[in-house]
Structures are given as structure tokens and as C-alpha cells.
Write a protein that holds these residues in place. Sequence first.
Motif, mmCIF file in Angstrom:
data_model
loop_
_atom_site.group_PDB
_atom_site.id
_atom_site.type_symbol
_atom_site.label_atom_id
_atom_site.label_comp_id
_atom_site.label_asym_id
_atom_site.label_seq_id
_atom_site.Cartn_x
_atom_site.Cartn_y
_atom_site.Cartn_z
ATOM 1 N N CYS A 34 0.840 -1.197 0.000
ATOM 2 C CA CYS A 34 0.000 0.000 0.000
ATOM 3 C C CYS A 34 0.879 1.254 0.000
ATOM 4 C CB CYS A 34 -0.928 -0.010 1.208
ATOM 5 S SG CYS A 34 -2.089 1.367 1.212
ATOM 6 N N ALA A 35 0.488 2.211 -0.800
ATOM 7 C CA ALA A 35 1.276 3.435 -0.976
ATOM 8 C C ALA A 35 1.383 4.269 0.297
ATOM 9 C CB ALA A 35 0.676 4.276 -2.097
ATOM 10 N N PRO A 60 5.117 2.770 -14.340
ATOM 11 C CA PRO A 60 3.762 2.231 -14.507
ATOM 12 C C PRO A 60 2.660 3.263 -14.287
ATOM 13 C CG PRO A 60 4.552 1.692 -12.319
ATOM 14 C CD PRO A 60 5.681 2.409 -13.038
ATOM 15 N N THR A 61 1.570 3.055 -15.010
ATOM 16 C CA THR A 61 0.317 3.770 -14.779
ATOM 17 C C THR A 61 -0.752 2.700 -14.573
ATOM 18 O OG1 THR A 61 0.925 5.724 -16.049
ATOM 19 C CG2 THR A 61 -1.435 5.280 -15.823
ATOM 20 N N VAL A 62 -1.547 2.836 -13.526
ATOM 21 C CA VAL A 62 -2.595 1.875 -13.198
ATOM 22 C C VAL A 62 -3.940 2.580 -13.258
ATOM 23 C CG1 VAL A 62 -3.485 0.279 -11.456
ATOM 24 C CG2 VAL A 62 -1.011 0.643 -11.652
ATOM 25 N N ARG A 63 -4.885 1.955 -13.962
ATOM 26 C CA ARG A 63 -6.253 2.473 -14.043
ATOM 27 C C ARG A 63 -7.242 1.339 -13.912
ATOM 28 N NH1 ARG A 63 -3.792 6.393 -13.242
ATOM 29 N NH2 ARG A 63 -3.932 8.413 -14.249
ATOM 30 N N PRO A 64 -8.359 1.490 -13.273
ATOM 31 C CA PRO A 64 -8.811 2.680 -12.564
ATOM 32 C C PRO A 64 -8.023 2.871 -11.263
ATOM 33 C CG PRO A 64 -10.407 0.904 -12.280
ATOM 34 C CD PRO A 64 -9.349 0.409 -13.235
ATOM 35 N N SER A 65 -8.538 3.707 -10.397
ATOM 36 C CA SER A 65 -7.849 4.009 -9.148
ATOM 37 C C SER A 65 -7.751 2.759 -8.277
ATOM 38 C CB SER A 65 -8.576 5.112 -8.386
ATOM 39 O OG SER A 65 -9.854 4.674 -7.972
ATOM 40 N N ILE A 66 -6.832 2.816 -7.330
ATOM 41 C CA ILE A 66 -6.647 1.740 -6.365
ATOM 42 C C ILE A 66 -7.259 2.220 -5.056
ATOM 43 C CG2 ILE A 66 -4.962 0.361 -5.103
ATOM 44 C CD1 ILE A 66 -3.058 0.980 -7.559
ATOM 45 N N GLY A 67 -8.303 1.557 -4.632
ATOM 46 C CA GLY A 67 -8.981 1.912 -3.385
ATOM 47 C C GLY A 67 -8.784 0.810 -2.375
ATOM 48 N N SER A 68 -8.163 1.136 -1.273
ATOM 49 C CA SER A 68 -7.914 0.147 -0.228
ATOM 50 C C SER A 68 -8.904 0.342 0.916
ATOM 51 C CB SER A 68 -6.470 0.262 0.271
ATOM 52 O OG SER A 68 -5.572 0.077 -0.797
ATOM 53 N N GLY A 69 -10.164 0.504 0.552
ATOM 54 C CA GLY A 69 -11.197 0.742 1.559
ATOM 55 C C GLY A 69 -11.413 -0.416 2.508
ATOM 56 N N GLN A 70 -10.918 -1.601 2.156
ATOM 57 C CA GLN A 70 -11.037 -2.746 3.049
ATOM 58 C C GLN A 70 -9.888 -2.807 4.043
ATOM 59 O OE1 GLN A 70 -11.439 -5.526 -0.330
ATOM 60 N NE2 GLN A 70 -13.257 -6.262 0.744
ATOM 61 N N LEU A 71 -8.902 -1.956 3.863
ATOM 62 C CA LEU A 71 -7.777 -1.903 4.788
ATOM 63 C C LEU A 71 -8.015 -0.802 5.822
ATOM 64 C CD1 LEU A 71 -4.825 -2.164 2.212
ATOM 65 C CD2 LEU A 71 -5.841 -3.993 3.589
ATOM 66 N N ARG A 88 -9.236 11.245 -2.197
ATOM 67 C CA ARG A 88 -9.861 11.220 -0.874
ATOM 68 C C ARG A 88 -10.033 9.771 -0.412
ATOM 69 N NH1 ARG A 88 -14.986 14.950 -0.776
ATOM 70 N NH2 ARG A 88 -14.300 15.390 1.318
ATOM 71 N N PRO A 89 -9.850 9.494 0.895
ATOM 72 C CA PRO A 89 -10.079 8.133 1.397
ATOM 73 C C PRO A 89 -11.503 7.676 1.073
ATOM 74 C CG PRO A 89 -9.051 9.485 3.078
ATOM 75 C CD PRO A 89 -9.436 10.415 1.955
ATOM 76 N N MET A 90 -11.659 6.389 0.903
ATOM 77 C CA MET A 90 -12.970 5.841 0.568
ATOM 78 C C MET A 90 -13.757 5.579 1.842
ATOM 79 S SD MET A 90 -11.900 3.227 -2.481
ATOM 80 C CE MET A 90 -13.580 2.850 -2.946
ATOM 81 N N SER A 91 -15.019 5.987 1.834
ATOM 82 C CA SER A 91 -15.906 5.683 2.963
ATOM 83 C C SER A 91 -16.326 4.222 2.853
ATOM 84 C CB SER A 91 -17.137 6.582 2.918
ATOM 85 O OG SER A 91 -17.944 6.234 1.797
ATOM 86 N N ALA A 92 -16.960 3.721 3.896
ATOM 87 C CA ALA A 92 -17.455 2.340 3.875
ATOM 88 C C ALA A 92 -18.451 2.160 2.733
ATOM 89 C CB ALA A 92 -18.092 1.988 5.210
ATOM 90 N N ALA A 93 -19.340 3.126 2.530
ATOM 91 C CA ALA A 93 -20.340 3.031 1.459
ATOM 92 C C ALA A 93 -19.668 3.047 0.084
ATOM 93 C CB ALA A 93 -21.344 4.171 1.570
ATOM 94 N N GLN A 94 -18.643 3.876 -0.088
ATOM 95 C CA GLN A 94 -17.925 3.922 -1.366
ATOM 96 C C GLN A 94 -17.184 2.611 -1.624
ATOM 97 O OE1 GLN A 94 -15.724 7.495 -0.424
ATOM 98 N NE2 GLN A 94 -16.722 8.598 -2.108
ATOM 99 N N THR A 95 -16.640 2.023 -0.571
ATOM 100 C CA THR A 95 -15.951 0.741 -0.713
ATOM 101 C C THR A 95 -16.919 -0.338 -1.164
ATOM 102 O OG1 THR A 95 -14.312 1.331 0.953
ATOM 103 C CG2 THR A 95 -14.607 -1.018 0.511
#
Length: 134
Positions: A34-35, A60-71, A88-95
Motif C-alpha cells: 500500500c502506498a 507504470p500507470t494503473v487504471r482505474p484508481s486503487i482503493g484500499s477501503g477494506q484496509l 480522498r479516502p474511501m468511505s465504507a459506502a464507497q468501498t
Amino acid sequence: MSDVRLARVHYVPAALESGVLYVSDEYKVAMHLCACGCGSKVPISLGPAGWKITERNDKPTVRPSIGSGQLPCNSHYFITDGRVDWLRPMSAAQTVAALKSDHDRREDYYRDMNRKSLWWNRAWRRLLGWFGRG
């Protein structure tokens, strides 16, 4: 971590180095730490139903975004030309919504592949039937 370098590997190593995006084209998977620096391993499935990794000037370029909302860190970022661009950090609902979207994208992809495969198989059997081999 602010810079990410690309390492093409056959197998992703058990011990990961910070700042390295390990990519196995053969197994269609990538992994990195994790970054944010929390030390969590972040797997990325590759392919038409997953993420896409491109490379320019060995970066490297990675798409789409990397969301670690489960971490616990809830990190959310892009990797663009080897640079981490924070979101912005992901909320539980966004995750939950992102996980559902990923699941739906995979379901749609494999359903479409199955339809194409069924069409091809029917056409092949019909063609074989015309030549008395079906």
C-alpha cells in the motif's frame, strides 16, 4: 511511498519491496505494498474485467484508481507514470459500491464471453454438420 517502479515477474514474490509494483502478465495479477506505508499487500487483478497497467519510460500507470477501503488505512490513489496521486479516502459506502461495481463488471464480461463462445460453438457444429462430420 511517492514513486513506484515496475517489476515484471513470473511469480509475485512473498516478500514485497516498498515502491515496487510487481506484475505477472502470465497470471494476470499485480501486487504492491500500500502506498501509504502501512505495509498491507494490495493485489490488483489485470485484464479486460480488471485493472489496466501501462508503461512509459519504465514507469507504470494503473487504471482505474486503487482503493484500499477494506484496509484500516482506507487509502485511495492513482499510480500515474510511477507517481502516486492521492485521492480522498474511501468511505465504507464507497468501498461497498466499488466492490459491487468491480463484481458487476466481471460478471458482465464473463457473461458476454460465454454468449460469444456459445455462438461460436453453435456455428462450428452447424458447419461440421454441413460436411457430414457433426
